[in-house]
Design a protein around this motif. Sequence first.
Motif, PDB file in Angstrom:
ATOM      1  N   GLN A 781     -18.618 -37.587  20.728  1.00  0.00           N
ATOM      2  CA  GLN A 781     -17.398 -37.292  21.498  1.00  0.00           C
ATOM      3  C   GLN A 781     -16.920 -35.835  21.245  1.00  0.00           C
ATOM      4  N   GLY A 782     -17.404 -35.261  20.176  1.00  0.00           N
ATOM      5  CA  GLY A 782     -17.167 -33.999  19.776  1.00  0.00           C
ATOM      6  C   GLY A 782     -17.276 -33.561  18.523  1.00  0.00           C
ATOM      7  N   ILE A 783     -17.135 -32.419  17.837  1.00  0.00           N
ATOM      8  CA  ILE A 783     -17.249 -31.816  16.581  1.00  0.00           C
ATOM      9  C   ILE A 783     -15.883 -31.251  16.135  1.00  0.00           C
ATOM     10  N   PHE A 784     -15.442 -31.333  15.097  1.00  0.00           N
ATOM     11  CA  PHE A 784     -14.284 -30.594  14.759  1.00  0.00           C
ATOM     12  C   PHE A 784     -14.719 -29.649  13.710  1.00  0.00           C
ATOM     13  N   ALA A 785     -14.080 -28.544  13.850  1.00  0.00           N
ATOM     14  CA  ALA A 785     -14.571 -27.276  12.750  1.00  0.00           C
ATOM     15  C   ALA A 785     -13.466 -26.413  12.747  1.00  0.00           C
ATOM     16  N   ALA A 786     -13.433 -25.510  11.738  1.00  0.00           N
ATOM     17  CA  ALA A 786     -12.637 -24.625  11.478  1.00  0.00           C
ATOM     18  C   ALA A 786     -13.079 -23.289  11.861  1.00  0.00           C
ATOM     19  N   PRO A 787     -11.948 -22.247  12.330  1.00  0.00           N
ATOM     20  CA  PRO A 787     -12.413 -20.997  12.732  1.00  0.00           C
ATOM     21  C   PRO A 787     -13.408 -20.522  11.615  1.00  0.00           C
ATOM     22  N   PRO A 788     -14.278 -19.547  11.845  1.00  0.00           N
ATOM     23  CA  PRO A 788     -15.088 -19.093  10.833  1.00  0.00           C
ATOM     24  C   PRO A 788     -14.388 -18.360   9.613  1.00  0.00           C
ATOM     25  N   SER A 789     -15.098 -18.571   8.430  1.00  0.00           N
ATOM     26  CA  SER A 789     -14.475 -18.141   7.397  1.00  0.00           C
ATOM     27  C   SER A 789     -13.210 -18.685   6.564  1.00  0.00           C
ATOM     28  N   VAL A 790     -12.879 -19.856   7.069  1.00  0.00           N
ATOM     29  CA  VAL A 790     -11.470 -20.485   6.555  1.00  0.00           C
ATOM     30  C   VAL A 790     -12.088 -21.049   5.359  1.00  0.00           C
ATOM     31  N   PHE A 791     -13.127 -22.118   5.281  1.00  0.00           N
ATOM     32  CA  PHE A 791     -13.522 -22.679   4.019  1.00  0.00           C
ATOM     33  C   PHE A 791     -14.441 -21.748   3.141  1.00  0.00           C
ATOM     34  N   PRO A 792     -14.277 -21.775   1.803  1.00  0.00           N
ATOM     35  CA  PRO A 792     -15.101 -21.107   0.953  1.00  0.00           C
ATOM     36  C   PRO A 792     -16.585 -21.449   1.303  1.00  0.00           C
ATOM     37  N   ALA A 793     -17.442 -20.440   0.475  1.00  0.00           N
ATOM     38  CA  ALA A 793     -18.777 -20.799   0.861  1.00  0.00           C
ATOM     39  C   ALA A 793     -19.319 -21.838  -0.078  1.00  0.00           C
ATOM     40  N   GLU A 794     -18.853 -23.032   0.277  1.00  0.00           N
ATOM     41  CA  GLU A 794     -19.544 -24.139  -0.413  1.00  0.00           C
ATOM     42  C   GLU A 794     -19.107 -25.433   0.568  1.00  0.00           C
ATOM     43  N   ARG A 795     -19.713 -26.561  -0.063  1.00  0.00           N
ATOM     44  CA  ARG A 795     -19.753 -27.737   0.884  1.00  0.00           C
ATOM     45  C   ARG A 795     -18.630 -28.404   0.651  1.00  0.00           C
ATOM     46  N   LEU A 796     -18.265 -29.134   1.576  1.00  0.00           N
ATOM     47  CA  LEU A 796     -16.974 -30.158   1.621  1.00  0.00           C
ATOM     48  C   LEU A 796     -17.159 -31.325   0.735  1.00  0.00           C
ATOM     49  N   GLY A 797     -16.068 -31.655   0.176  1.00  0.00           N
ATOM     50  CA  GLY A 797     -16.159 -32.907  -0.675  1.00  0.00           C
ATOM     51  C   GLY A 797     -15.696 -33.977  -0.045  1.00  0.00           C
ATOM     52  N   ALA A 798     -14.609 -34.109   0.517  1.00  0.00           N
ATOM     53  CA  ALA A 798     -14.126 -35.358   0.912  1.00  0.00           C
ATOM     54  C   ALA A 798     -13.021 -35.136   2.520  1.00  0.00           C
ATOM     55  N   LEU A 799     -12.828 -36.402   3.023  1.00  0.00           N
ATOM     56  CA  LEU A 799     -12.077 -36.323   4.355  1.00  0.00           C
ATOM     57  C   LEU A 799     -11.075 -37.493   4.275  1.00  0.00           C
ATOM     58  N   THR A 800     -10.001 -37.327   4.904  1.00  0.00           N
ATOM     59  CA  THR A 800      -9.214 -38.653   5.280  1.00  0.00           C
ATOM     60  C   THR A 800      -8.368 -38.039   6.535  1.00  0.00           C
ATOM     61  N   PHE A 801      -7.758 -39.154   7.170  1.00  0.00           N
ATOM     62  CA  PHE A 801      -6.992 -39.069   8.465  1.00  0.00           C
ATOM     63  C   PHE A 801      -5.766 -39.960   8.385  1.00  0.00           C
ATOM     64  N   SER A 802      -4.762 -39.245   8.575  1.00  0.00           N
ATOM     65  CA  SER A 802      -3.303 -39.997   8.443  1.00  0.00           C
ATOM     66  C   SER A 802      -3.078 -40.776   9.735  1.00  0.00           C
ATOM     67  N   PRO A 803      -2.054 -41.462   9.483  1.00  0.00           N
ATOM     68  CA  PRO A 803      -1.726 -42.313  10.848  1.00  0.00           C
ATOM     69  C   PRO A 803      -1.011 -41.418  11.726  1.00  0.00           C
TER      70      PRO A 803
END
Length: 822
Positions: A781-803
């Motif tokens: 259905q789609g891909i969620f991403a941040a604008p370039p250079s928002v996250f540090p140059a490392e992998r993501l560790g976790a996610l969650t989604f609030s009500p």
Amino acid sequence: MRINFTSIMIVVFRKFLLCGDAVPIDLNILSLHRLNGQEQSRLPGLASFAPPSRAARGRERETLLVALTLNGNIAFSDEEYASLTRDAAAAYYAAHGALTGALRAAAEKVNRALLERNLASSGRGQYVVGLLTLAALRDSQLTILQCGPTHVVAAHAGEARRLHDPALAGKGLGLSQNISRFFSQISLQPGDRLLLCPALPPAWETALALDRGLPAPDAVRKRLMAIADGDVSGAFILVTEGTGSVGFIAAGTTPPATPQPVEASPAADSAPATPPPAPEPSLPPAHIVGRVPDDAPSAYAIPPQPPADDPIAEQFAAAPARTFPPSIPRARPPEPEPAAEIEEVEEEEPEFEAVDVSTAPPEERAARRAEAQRRAARVAVGGLQTWRRVRQQVWERIRKFLPHLLPGGESDISLPIPAMTFISILVPLLVVTIAVMVYARFGVSAQHNALLTQARVLRQQAMQETDLARKRESWDGALEYATRAEGIDKTSETQSLRQEAQTQLDALLGVTRLRFAPAFSAPLNAQISRMAVSDSDLYMLDATDGKILRAAIDRAYALDEKFICGAGIYGSVTVGSLVDLLVLPKANMLNSSVLGVDAAGNLLYCAPGQTPRLMTLPLPPTYWKHVTAIWLDGGNLSLDGADVKLRGARLYVLDAPARAIWVYTDTEGVFMNQPLTFFGDQIPEIQDAIDVVVSGDDLYLLHADGRITYCKHSWIDGIPTRCQSPVKLENTFPAYGNEDVFAKAHFTQMILTGQPDTSLLLLDADGQTVYRIGARDYKLQGIFAAPPSVFPAERLGALTFSPSRVLYLASGGQVYFASETP
């Protein structure tokens, strides 16, 4: 004089392999060109060249085919096309040494001409990009160089193979001083067929493979033109027996099976005449050798000298344009190699440096190493001597010039040795400094303009392209060049180009850029591996210490330093590092807000301002091997169309090493009952499962390799729980082309969103994105991403989604949140 017999044997052996059983062939070319809906008799930029009488050593028996296409907003005449192809052929036949080096020299000649034109007209917004295919024929070997996203298709008896490098998409000649190229080699035999196209219509490759019984070239041309939509350009080539020439045939004729002796004509450079019809040959198989290294040695390091009475006229003089010249140039049969050539073997020796000598005797390898060391020493000594000579010459000139600056013009000057040494060092430094300043002033500016021109060209191509996959490639190239230009000099145009290219790419690929903000002013001293969220609290599992951290959600995220929930000794039970966590419903017997679990099935109930409470899950019949993940589901079940309300929530515990999922029902928020197994007798292979989510009867498992298993629980006796593993994910965005977007991702966690639009959110840790997949149809259905250079140059560790539909992502010790998640 030393004769290198090893090199002689290599040459003889390679000639035997390449030409021992080869049949001399001709390439007969038929133009495929339709412009503005009208078929054209000739394709501009398509020409063949026979070797001239004064060709460089190594080029005497090679015939060259040039296919050049110019794209852009500059009009080019047939004379300009002919001039560029003649220049390419002249550079090719003037190049000594390896065949690949000669092809590269021809491509660089065209690239320089187009680059100079682009730089001269960049201020007016005019540009041109060259797509070039060069093919050199020697006996039965065809060596091909491709610059830009061109295609070569070789077909035989129901099989067609395409030579194309996707890395050349968005590239071409005239955009940079360095060219990107792709080398390949084909071994041809009579009956083989080839297609050369700058842009390959999808139906052409299949149509060429389905040919049976060698249809007439004109019939092939009509069929190919009929199945292609819009304007097309290319060349169809039929291979017949001959003497190594490359020529053109007219529509409605058949090339000869054997060459006819003809007299050379002034127009023989560019296009041979139509030969008389002849029986069609049989169709032996064609063998694709594959990609050739850029610096591969020529297979003909000791070519025979051309005969003194070669009748072929000078190939690169201007000739009148003719659609079908009156003759086909034919190469003379090879003559015996003169003995005098053996003396020159030592000069050709560097061409065989790429030969594998790892199996040579130790003595020979030691001798080679010693010889290499001697060569390096000679080079070093020569460099020192050159430096001394240059320094001495500089000083002599300074010594002669200085007296003219003194009063009276003394004829001699004597300076102390330290001063002389200082001057001899200072002058070269000044020269280097001036050169660097000049390059910084003019060279960098030229490089910035060249990159900006490339970005403009690719943007124009993307705007005109209708195929979504090719449009995506062009925008991708425009983004790359705009970013590189912005790294040299950031201007409003580079910013506008980069932002436009990124926006267009995201629209084509289904990417939604969310505005993520950091939750904490500084990263936490933790490695966050899991998260859970409620309306008022954000809980984070620190994988380093195996404990749960809490942050209160108000106007800002404040870390609760007094919150305690982690590994330790509770009474007589030792709780290990926690492996997963989940938020509890507000109404529970222990008044707790979060639940953590360790690998041995010990549960910790925690709440702000309270001491953690320990509850141990009843052991399953097979005991615990290693609790991997947990999930709490308290929804409705659908049974035979009727809604059945569960008495309480259900806790699903994944024990992947034991291939088990245990289900615990709660009693006033505490899970003290004996567990039930989710699976019946048919248990899928889930040893590598890393995460689990559940909604009613539906259970989803995420595997370490990115696969997803779906199981639907059966509550009816006699009907087993059925699983589908893996489910087939579907990409609904055609701009990806043949690219498997799911294979590129590295999924590490997943969560299930709530009603009404239930979907799976998969965390691509390495790509720093979140994939949204339909929970029923498994469509992207789609891909969620941040604008370039928002996250540090490392992998993501976790996610969650609030009500409240806030997406949280963790990177190291920092948490980022986006409130506008669609």
